[in-house]
Scaffold this motif. Structure first.
Motif, PDB file in Angstrom:
ATOM      1  N   ARG A 164       0.853  -1.191   0.000  1.00  0.00           N
ATOM      2  CA  ARG A 164       0.000   0.000   0.000  1.00  0.00           C
ATOM      3  C   ARG A 164       0.886   1.236   0.000  1.00  0.00           C
ATOM      4  NH1 ARG A 164      -4.197  -0.484   4.795  1.00  0.00           N
ATOM      5  NH2 ARG A 164      -2.271  -0.908   5.927  1.00  0.00           N
ATOM      6  N   PRO A 165       1.217   1.776  -1.173  1.00  0.00           N
ATOM      7  CA  PRO A 165       2.114   2.940  -1.240  1.00  0.00           C
ATOM      8  C   PRO A 165       1.526   4.141  -0.506  1.00  0.00           C
ATOM      9  CG  PRO A 165       1.839   1.937  -3.405  1.00  0.00           C
ATOM     10  CD  PRO A 165       0.819   1.305  -2.504  1.00  0.00           C
ATOM     11  N   TYR A 166       2.412   4.905   0.098  1.00  0.00           N
ATOM     12  CA  TYR A 166       1.995   6.089   0.851  1.00  0.00           C
ATOM     13  C   TYR A 166       1.742   7.245  -0.106  1.00  0.00           C
ATOM     14  CZ  TYR A 166       2.351  10.182   3.886  1.00  0.00           C
ATOM     15  OH  TYR A 166       2.111  11.361   4.534  1.00  0.00           O
ATOM     16  N   ILE A 177       7.350   8.720 -17.657  1.00  0.00           N
ATOM     17  CA  ILE A 177       7.308   7.711 -16.594  1.00  0.00           C
ATOM     18  C   ILE A 177       5.893   7.186 -16.410  1.00  0.00           C
ATOM     19  CG2 ILE A 177       7.580   7.379 -14.100  1.00  0.00           C
ATOM     20  CD1 ILE A 177       9.946   9.289 -14.193  1.00  0.00           C
ATOM     21  N   LEU A 178       4.918   8.077 -16.435  1.00  0.00           N
ATOM     22  CA  LEU A 178       3.533   7.646 -16.260  1.00  0.00           C
ATOM     23  C   LEU A 178       3.056   6.784 -17.425  1.00  0.00           C
ATOM     24  CD1 LEU A 178       1.775  10.780 -14.704  1.00  0.00           C
ATOM     25  CD2 LEU A 178       2.780   8.804 -13.571  1.00  0.00           C
ATOM     26  N   GLU A 179       3.620   7.005 -18.618  1.00  0.00           N
ATOM     27  CA  GLU A 179       3.266   6.142 -19.745  1.00  0.00           C
ATOM     28  C   GLU A 179       3.719   4.702 -19.509  1.00  0.00           C
ATOM     29  OE1 GLU A 179       4.862   7.818 -23.273  1.00  0.00           O
ATOM     30  OE2 GLU A 179       3.551   9.591 -23.258  1.00  0.00           O
ATOM     31  N   ILE A 180       4.849   4.533 -18.854  1.00  0.00           N
ATOM     32  CA  ILE A 180       5.355   3.185 -18.578  1.00  0.00           C
ATOM     33  C   ILE A 180       4.392   2.428 -17.671  1.00  0.00           C
ATOM     34  CG2 ILE A 180       7.255   1.876 -17.565  1.00  0.00           C
ATOM     35  CD1 ILE A 180       9.119   4.162 -18.305  1.00  0.00           C
ATOM     36  N   ARG A 202       0.563   1.446  -9.023  1.00  0.00           N
ATOM     37  CA  ARG A 202       1.320   1.874 -10.203  1.00  0.00           C
ATOM     38  C   ARG A 202       2.047   3.188  -9.943  1.00  0.00           C
ATOM     39  NH1 ARG A 202      -2.951   1.836 -14.832  1.00  0.00           N
ATOM     40  NH2 ARG A 202      -4.456   1.714 -13.118  1.00  0.00           N
ATOM     41  N   MET A 203       1.449   4.058  -9.110  1.00  0.00           N
ATOM     42  CA  MET A 203       2.140   5.293  -8.732  1.00  0.00           C
ATOM     43  C   MET A 203       3.399   4.966  -7.936  1.00  0.00           C
ATOM     44  SD  MET A 203       2.147   8.580  -8.890  1.00  0.00           S
ATOM     45  CE  MET A 203       0.463   9.035  -9.333  1.00  0.00           C
ATOM     46  N   GLY A 204       3.307   3.962  -7.070  1.00  0.00           N
ATOM     47  CA  GLY A 204       4.493   3.551  -6.334  1.00  0.00           C
ATOM     48  C   GLY A 204       5.586   3.049  -7.252  1.00  0.00           C
TER      49      GLY A 204
END
Length: 745
Positions: A546-548, A580-583, A613-615
């Motif tokens: 669970r990323p912060y 980066i978000l495209e990856i 995915r954000m993490g």
């Protein structure tokens, strides 16, 4: 007693004799002695044992048996209190050139000015009364005008004293808070205090309420002790000089004042409750109540799903009742103490003050001798107006002096309350220092149910003897035990080496030490033994399940824990972040949420898969040497997950992955497997062989899972047909044989 410009008139009218100087010095000595006696804590040290060391106190606020072990200090006003206070004073006043010391000096100057104004106003009151007795209208109007004019600087000084007291408390708090935050966020102290040490159960309260109450109490006490001391010293000298200049004796009034003050101090000392201990316990219960509230807020969804509101409400009610009982106890203690205090200091001292004023007036030769040698009794009115002026002035000065002594004596309970806050704040800083150096004290949780222990346990204190060293690009672990903060030995000895180019898959049952190994590699848990050579934390990046999500813009979520300025220093732009978000397949969220600078509560706005995915996006921004991934893509689809893992490998980042998904095995070269019983093995990972074995395992599980259902159906058919089955007969006979063998054995 004369106006401001002639404050020392008695000294100018008649040159002080040796006898007067000696008497003045003796009076100052007596006043100093009385001031010492006003603080019972200085005398309580005599005939008693020396201050004890910090004792361990068990806080039993939960009736369910949850005990919070704390290193509780003595909350009495003793030698330990002064040691703790000096420790904190060095923090809040670092030097004489600091802002805090400058405000302190200015505040002291206003207290001096207020004392001189009090003496002048008392003198002016006596002169106004004299003009009334003489029925001199012109002089009365003149003195009344002076009285109104002096009210302007007097009210300003009074307001300035309150302002500087509040300002002093604020700058003290600011200095102490900044120092506390530096300590709290250095060397991962904020994690170690709550997870590796149990002495501070409510660090948030210590950092907020306790520091605030300590600084406010300290600033208030300085103001309410310094001014009374000045009042007593200057007013006593003024009264003595005034009486001596008129030939009156000040011997008996001084003796009466000393005796009355001494007796009052001894009585209050004997009956004074331990306010420091009471206030410290009240602060503990406030912190526990806040802790219960924070748990409900953090776990509101789970509580709502279970319908556990009644249980949580009962916990809150119990915590509040404990706080209310403690607060009510303090109120009751103060009720009787303040009643006795007011009786002694207002009525007892008022009667003594009348005697002290009457003696010099009645014993003066000829009603009093002026500086020019004339007698007061020779006045046309028989000296009535002069004696009235003297009585009014002396009475006002004595009232001011009595109020000052009353404030000094009544401040003892405030000093004991300050001792409670001082002990808590000092304890907080000592815990911070201990955990930074690896000194932990934790309540060990023991099981009351007798069962076979799964892991060995260390019952005594644990010593940190591991050799931890930062390296460039290799993780070298040798004879390293994995031990929880509670003392459970999960793995007694682990020896592995991870070199560049290796990608390690970590598997095993729950509680076998997978995540614990990551905590040791990240420096959160200590290495109690063995050797641990690893890259510095800046070259290792950990992604939990669970990323912060931090407070801030959408951009801040990608670059966390960097700031926007850090991002610009690295030469990274928003276009780089878009790549980066495209990856990780999050490129559409930027437009959906309103751009990079949009602000929201991201932990609620983003879904579980988007947060994971954000993490992973943070890995591509920070570009560490090692990525520690703990089930961090469990909510991500397999195709996107494979795309992300392949991109991480292509970026030259070594993977250390905890996962249960067979689809990720192909991205790793080695396997570290824990068995859950303290054992482990590390080997090269043959993905194809492991996948075929896993497929066979799943087929067998499917087939075996159907056997009980098929057997039950066969029994049902035999019952309907009224027939027997050969398979059931064999199964029953084999079962009976096993039972017979067990009974005979």
């Amino acid at each position: 007693m004369v106006e401001m410009s002639k404050m020392m008139l008695p000294m100018t009218l008649s040159k002080p004799t040796r006898k007067q100087v000696a008497t003045t010095a003796a009076t100052c000595v007596v006043l100093a002695y009385c001031a010492r006696k006003l603080w019972p804590q200085l005398w309580s040290a005599l005939g008693k044992k020396k201050s004890k060391k910090l004792e361990t106190v068990l806080n039993k606020l939960e009736s369910e048996g949850i005990k919070n072990k704390k290193n509780g200090a003595s909350h009495n006003v003793d030698k330990l209190f002064y040691t703790q206070l000096r420790y904190l004073l060095k923090i809040i006043i670092p030097s004489v050139w600091s802002r805090e010391f400058g405000i302190l000096v200015l505040h002291t100057g206003t207290l001096f000015a207020r004392t001189f104004l009090s003496i002048y106003v008392a003198t002016l009151d006596g002169r106004i009364v004299q003009t009334i007795v003489k029925r001199d209208l012109r002089s009365f109007l003149l003195r009344l005008t002076q009285w109104l004019l002096i009210a302007i600087p007097a009210t300003f000084i009074n307001s300035l004293i309150r302002f500087l007291e509040s300002k002093l408390g604020l700058v003290f708090r600011t200095r102490l808070v900044n120092h506390a935050y530096e300590q709290y966020f250095s060397d991962q102290t904020y994690y170690r205090v709550s997870n590796l040490d149990s002495r501070l159960s409510n660090a948030d309260q210590c950092l907020t309420d306790d520091i605030s109450m300590f600084t406010q109490s300290l600033a208030h006490l300085y103001s309410h002790l310094t001014k009374p001391m000045l009042d007593v010293a200057l007013i006593s000298f003024t009264l003595y000089s005034f009486a001596s200049s008129r030939g009156a004796s000040s011997k008996w009034p001084t003796i009466i004042a000393t005796i009355v003050t001494f007796i009052t101090a001894q009585i209050l000392k004997a009956v004074s409750p331990k306010f420091g201990k009471l206030v410290a316990e009240e602060a503990n219960r406030k912190g526990y109540l806040r802790y219960i509230h924070s748990r409900i807020i953090a776990n509101a969804e789970e509580i709502a799903f279970y319908g556990g509101h009644k249980v949580e409400q009962n916990l809150l009610v119990k915590a509040y009742k404990a706080l209310a009982q403690q607060t009510d106890l303090i109120f009751m203690k103060r009720l009787w103490y303040i009643m006795l205090e007011q009786f002694l200091m207002k009525y007892g001292w008022s009667a003594s003050g009348l005697i002290m004023v009457a003696i010099p007036i009645m014993s003066a030769r000829g009603g009093g001798i002026r500086a020019d040698g004339s007698s007061v009794d020779d006045d046309p009115d028989g000296g009535v107006s002069e004696r009235t002026k003297v009585f009014t002035t002396a009475r006002n000065l004595l009232i001011n002096s009595a109020d000052a002594i009353e404030r000094m004596m009544s401040s003892y309970k405030e000093i004991t309350e300050l001792a409670g806050y001082t002990a808590r704040v000092t304890e907080m800083f000592h815990v911070f220092e201990d955990v930074k150096t690896g000194k932990y004290q934790r309540s060990m949780v023991t099981k009351t149910v007798q069962s076979k222990a799964k892991h060995a346990k260390i019952s005594g204190p644990m010593q940190i003897m591991g050799n931890v060293m930062d390296t460039d690009a290799t993780i070298d672990i040798e004879d390293l035990p994995i031990i929880t903060p509670n003392g459970d030995i999960i793995v007694s000895s682990l020896t592995i080496k991870i070199e560049p180019g290796m990608h390690l898959l970590i598997t095993g049952p729950n509680g076998c030490g997978k995540s614990s190994l990551f905590r040791i590699l990240s420096g959160l848990w200590p290495a109690y033994k063995g050797k641990l050579h690893k890259p510095p934390p800046s070259k290792m990046f950990y992604i939990p399940q669970r990323p912060y999500m931090s407070l801030g813009t959408f951009r801040d979520q990608v670059i966390y824990p960097d700031t926007y300025d850090d991002m610009k220093e690295k030469g990274c732009t928003d276009k780089d972040l878009e790549k980066i978000l495209e990856i990780v397949n999050l490129q559409l969220i930027v437009e959906r949420e309103g751009g990079w600078d949009s602000r929201s509560d991201w932990k609620d706005v983003l879904s579980g898969g988007e947060k994971q995915r954000m993490g992973m996006a943070r890995i591509f921004y920070h570009k560490p040497q090692f990525a520690l991934l703990d089930e961090c893509t469990s909510a991500v689809s397999i195709d996107v997950e494979s795309k992300i893992y392949q991109a991480v490998k292509d970026a030259g980042i070594c993977l250390l992955t905890i996962t249960h998904r067979p689809s990720l095995w192909k991205f790793h070269t080695h396997l570290l497997q824990f068995d859950g019983e303290g054992g482990w093995r590390m080997e090269a990972l043959d993905t194809n062989t492991r996948l075929s074995l896993n497929d066979e395992k799943q087929r067998l599980e499917t087939q075996l899972a159907g056997m009980p259902a098929m057997k039950n159906r066969l029994k049902e058919l035999c019952s309907i047909l009224g027939d027997d089955s050969v398979l059931l007969s064999k199964s029953d006979s084999s079962t009976d044989l096993q039972l017979t063998e067990q009974e005979s054995s």
